[in-house]
Design an enzyme around this catalytic site. Structure first.
Site, PDB file in Angstrom:
ATOM      1  N   GLY A  22       0.789  -1.233   0.000  1.00 23.81           N
ATOM      2  CA  GLY A  22       0.000   0.000   0.000  1.00 23.81           C
ATOM      3  C   GLY A  22       0.814   1.272   0.000  1.00 23.81           C
ATOM      4  O   GLY A  22       0.332   2.329  -0.403  1.00 23.81           O
ATOM      5  N   ASN A  98       7.356  -8.115   1.684  1.00 24.37           N
ATOM      6  CA  ASN A  98       7.916  -6.766   1.871  1.00 24.37           C
ATOM      7  C   ASN A  98       7.430  -6.085   3.153  1.00 24.37           C
ATOM      8  O   ASN A  98       8.131  -5.256   3.716  1.00 24.37           O
ATOM      9  CB  ASN A  98       7.544  -5.928   0.634  1.00 24.37           C
ATOM     10  CG  ASN A  98       7.632  -4.444   0.875  1.00 24.37           C
ATOM     11  OD1 ASN A  98       8.724  -3.868   0.853  1.00 24.37           O
ATOM     12  ND2 ASN A  98       6.494  -3.806   1.118  1.00 24.37           N
ATOM     13  N   SER A 150      17.114  -5.954   5.520  1.00 24.46           N
ATOM     14  CA  SER A 150      17.599  -4.570   5.660  1.00 24.46           C
ATOM     15  C   SER A 150      19.083  -4.607   5.997  1.00 24.46           C
ATOM     16  O   SER A 150      19.536  -5.539   6.686  1.00 24.46           O
ATOM     17  CB  SER A 150      16.846  -3.873   6.798  1.00 24.46           C
ATOM     18  OG  SER A 150      17.425  -2.624   7.066  1.00 24.46           O
ATOM     19  N   TYR A 163      13.809  -5.282  15.844  1.00 25.54           N
ATOM     20  CA  TYR A 163      13.723  -5.157  14.369  1.00 25.54           C
ATOM     21  C   TYR A 163      14.975  -5.764  13.730  1.00 25.54           C
ATOM     22  O   TYR A 163      14.881  -6.509  12.745  1.00 25.54           O
ATOM     23  CB  TYR A 163      13.589  -3.680  14.015  1.00 25.54           C
ATOM     24  CG  TYR A 163      13.559  -3.369  12.529  1.00 25.54           C
ATOM     25  CD1 TYR A 163      12.403  -3.572  11.767  1.00 25.54           C
ATOM     26  CD2 TYR A 163      14.680  -2.831  11.880  1.00 25.54           C
ATOM     27  CE1 TYR A 163      12.365  -3.255  10.409  1.00 25.54           C
ATOM     28  CE2 TYR A 163      14.646  -2.510  10.524  1.00 25.54           C
ATOM     29  CZ  TYR A 163      13.492  -2.723   9.795  1.00 25.54           C
ATOM     30  OH  TYR A 163      13.463  -2.411   8.454  1.00 25.54           O
ATOM     31  N   THR A 165      16.923  -8.055  14.877  1.00 23.41           N
ATOM     32  CA  THR A 165      16.870  -9.516  15.019  1.00 23.41           C
ATOM     33  C   THR A 165      15.974 -10.115  13.940  1.00 23.41           C
ATOM     34  O   THR A 165      16.323 -11.112  13.296  1.00 23.41           O
ATOM     35  CB  THR A 165      16.331  -9.887  16.411  1.00 23.41           C
ATOM     36  OG1 THR A 165      17.195  -9.317  17.392  1.00 23.41           O
ATOM     37  CG2 THR A 165      16.277 -11.385  16.606  1.00 23.41           C
ATOM     38  N   ILE A 196      16.349   4.241   2.388  1.00 19.72           N
ATOM     39  CA  ILE A 196      15.442   4.529   1.282  1.00 19.72           C
ATOM     40  C   ILE A 196      14.498   5.634   1.753  1.00 19.72           C
ATOM     41  O   ILE A 196      13.760   5.449   2.736  1.00 19.72           O
ATOM     42  CB  ILE A 196      14.620   3.275   0.878  1.00 19.72           C
ATOM     43  CG1 ILE A 196      15.538   2.057   0.675  1.00 19.72           C
ATOM     44  CG2 ILE A 196      13.765   3.565  -0.355  1.00 19.72           C
ATOM     45  CD1 ILE A 196      16.589   2.198  -0.397  1.00 19.72           C
TER      46      ILE A 196
HETATM   47  N1  NAD Z   1      12.721   2.534   3.838  1.00 24.34           N
HETATM   48  C1  NAD Z   1      13.909   2.101   4.209  1.00 24.34           C
HETATM   49  O1  NAD Z   1      14.848   2.895   4.423  1.00 24.34           O
HETATM   50  C2  NAD Z   1      14.176   0.637   4.379  1.00 24.34           C
HETATM   51  C3  NAD Z   1      15.484   0.256   4.703  1.00 24.34           C
HETATM   52  C4  NAD Z   1      15.764  -1.078   4.869  1.00 24.34           C
HETATM   53  C5  NAD Z   1      14.775  -2.031   4.720  1.00 24.34           C
HETATM   54  N2  NAD Z   1      13.509  -1.649   4.420  1.00 24.34           N
HETATM   55  C6  NAD Z   1      12.510  -2.710   4.291  1.00 24.34           C
HETATM   56  O2  NAD Z   1      11.782  -2.540   3.089  1.00 24.34           O
HETATM   57  C7  NAD Z   1      10.431  -2.974   3.285  1.00 24.34           C
HETATM   58  C8  NAD Z   1       9.463  -1.844   2.940  1.00 24.34           C
HETATM   59  O3  NAD Z   1       9.764  -0.737   3.765  1.00 24.34           O
HETATM   60  P1  NAD Z   1       9.096   0.699   3.534  1.00 24.34           P
HETATM   61  O4  NAD Z   1      10.101   1.692   3.977  1.00 24.34           O
HETATM   62  O5  NAD Z   1       8.481   0.778   2.197  1.00 24.34           O
HETATM   63  O6  NAD Z   1       7.933   0.665   4.660  1.00 24.34           O
HETATM   64  P2  NAD Z   1       6.536   1.476   4.708  1.00 24.34           P
HETATM   65  O7  NAD Z   1       6.222   1.588   6.154  1.00 24.34           O
HETATM   66  O8  NAD Z   1       6.606   2.708   3.896  1.00 24.34           O
HETATM   67  O9  NAD Z   1       5.536   0.448   4.026  1.00 24.34           O
HETATM   68  C9  NAD Z   1       5.240  -0.759   4.652  1.00 24.34           C
HETATM   69  C10 NAD Z   1       3.844  -1.203   4.272  1.00 24.34           C
HETATM   70  O10 NAD Z   1       3.559  -2.395   5.016  1.00 24.34           O
HETATM   71  C11 NAD Z   1       2.250  -2.277   5.564  1.00 24.34           C
HETATM   72  N3  NAD Z   1       2.131  -3.065   6.798  1.00 24.34           N
HETATM   73  C12 NAD Z   1       2.743  -2.833   7.983  1.00 24.34           C
HETATM   74  N4  NAD Z   1       2.325  -3.708   8.898  1.00 24.34           N
HETATM   75  C13 NAD Z   1       1.425  -4.529   8.281  1.00 24.34           C
HETATM   76  C14 NAD Z   1       0.622  -5.625   8.726  1.00 24.34           C
HETATM   77  N5  NAD Z   1       0.657  -6.040   9.999  1.00 24.34           N
HETATM   78  N6  NAD Z   1      -0.185  -6.236   7.830  1.00 24.34           N
HETATM   79  C15 NAD Z   1      -0.256  -5.791   6.555  1.00 24.34           C
HETATM   80  N7  NAD Z   1       0.475  -4.751   6.081  1.00 24.34           N
HETATM   81  C16 NAD Z   1       1.298  -4.123   6.943  1.00 24.34           C
HETATM   82  C17 NAD Z   1       2.105  -0.776   5.850  1.00 24.34           C
HETATM   83  O11 NAD Z   1       0.740  -0.398   5.986  1.00 24.34           O
HETATM   84  C18 NAD Z   1       2.792  -0.159   4.645  1.00 24.34           C
HETATM   85  O12 NAD Z   1       1.892   0.036   3.569  1.00 24.34           O
HETATM   86  C19 NAD Z   1      10.342  -3.405   4.749  1.00 24.34           C
HETATM   87  O13 NAD Z   1      10.554  -4.795   4.834  1.00 24.34           O
HETATM   88  C20 NAD Z   1      11.485  -2.664   5.405  1.00 24.34           C
HETATM   89  O14 NAD Z   1      11.946  -3.304   6.567  1.00 24.34           O
HETATM   90  C21 NAD Z   1      13.184  -0.334   4.255  1.00 24.34           C
END
Ligand code: NAD
Length: 256
Positions: A22, A98, A150, A163, A165, A196
């Site tokens: 989303g 994701n 990550s 997180y 872990t 990101i």
């Molecule tokens: N943004 C960064 O800097 C970064 C860095 C390293 C890793 N990551 C990883 O990349 C992935 C995406 O991260 P992002 O930054 O886009 O996150 P974000 O928070 O922007 O998006 C995450 C999405 O997951 C959904 N979500 C959360 N909990 C949920 C649940 N219980 N059930 C269903 N949906 C749920 C949220 O509503 C959201 O739409 C994650 O696995 C994150 O750990 C992100």
């Protein structure tokens, strides 16, 4: 979002399920797969964000991904989401695990409940969604699972023990699933994003000083955005990476 430079022709009409589609990286991935001509379903807990993304993509591309509103902390809902996606699209061929929530909580503040909550939102559903989708991939004759970890767990970050872990656990899970599912021609790889810059990251953690500090570490002197993850994920989903499994791909602008 800038469109990915490449077209992966084998992804056309492929059935793809993205969790957490989303917002942020997940939304960019949903859009990226739609532009490849894939059939896409995505799960999110945020109903408004999910419905808005469906409308936006339909207006822009004429294609409508299937949105499944579910909380992935609930394993019954995880299993139902896998079945709903398969009913809507056909046998799932690509799963992108994701969804996550990078809450920060220092050592002293962690409770049994908050620890379990973090593993539920950041690790547990990846296993159960993979377990639920594997039979569909067997039926399709092959599959690709892409797990989002990550680089955070490699940076000795003090504020995220639970997180970190979970994100380290995703690497172990990726390798174990690859060992098991390779017998069925199902590949399992992990992507480790660096910093990101997403809406949530900017709202919660990333002020100018934090961005500048990370750019100092990166070889590439620009902030990465969600669209930087699309090409790597499409590549892992596509048969272009057919010989690649049990691997980790770091997309961090050269920060490590
Ligand atoms: N943004 C960064 O800097 C970064 C860095 C390293 C890793 N990551 C990883 O990349 C992935 C995406 O991260 P992002 O930054 O886009 O996150 P974000 O928070 O922007 O998006 C995450 C999405 O997951 C959904 N979500 C959360 N909990 C949920 C649940 N219980 N059930 C269903 N949906 C749920 C949220 O509503 C959201 O739409 C994650 O696995 C994150 O750990 C992100």
């Amino acid at each position: 979002m800038p469109l990915p430079a490449a077209q992966f022709h084998d992804l056309r009409d492929r059935c793809v399920l993205v969790t957490g589609g989303g917002a942020g990286i997940g939304a960019a991935l949903v859009e990226g797969f739609i532009h490849q001509g894939a059939k896409v379903a995505f799960v999110d807990i945020d109903e408004r964000a999910g419905l808005d993304l469906v409308d936006k993509l339909f207006a822009e591309t004429g294609s409508r991904p299937s949105f499944i509103h579910a909380d992935l902390r609930d394993i019954t809902a995880v299993r139902q989401a896998a079945e709903t996606a398969a009913t809507a699209l056909g046998a799932i061929h690509v799963l992108v695990n994701n969804a996550a929530r990078d809450d920060r909580q220092p050592l002293e503040a962690v409770t049994e409940e908050s620890w379990d909550e973090s593993q539920a939102v950041n690790l547990r559903h990846l296993f159960f969604m993979s377990q639920a989708v594997a039979p569909h991939m067997r039926q399709a004759g092959s599959g690709s699972i892409v797990n989002f970890s990550s680089i955070a767990f490699l940076l000795n970050m003090a504020e995220i023990p639970a997180y970190a872990t979970a994100k380290a656990g995703i690497i172990g899970l990726t390798k174990s699933l690859a060992g098991k599912l390779g017998h069925d021609n199902i590949r399992v790889n992990a992507i480790l994003p660096g910093m990101i810059v997403t809406v949530r990251q900017k709202k919660l953690w990333l002020d100018e000083a934090a961005i500048a500090a990370m750019l100092e570490k990166q070889c590439l002197k620009r902030s990465l955005t969600a669209s930087d993850l699309v090409g790597p994920c499409l590549y892992l989903a596509s048969d272009c990476s057919a010989g690649m499994t049990a691997q980790t791909m770091i997309i961090d602008g050269g920060a490590l």
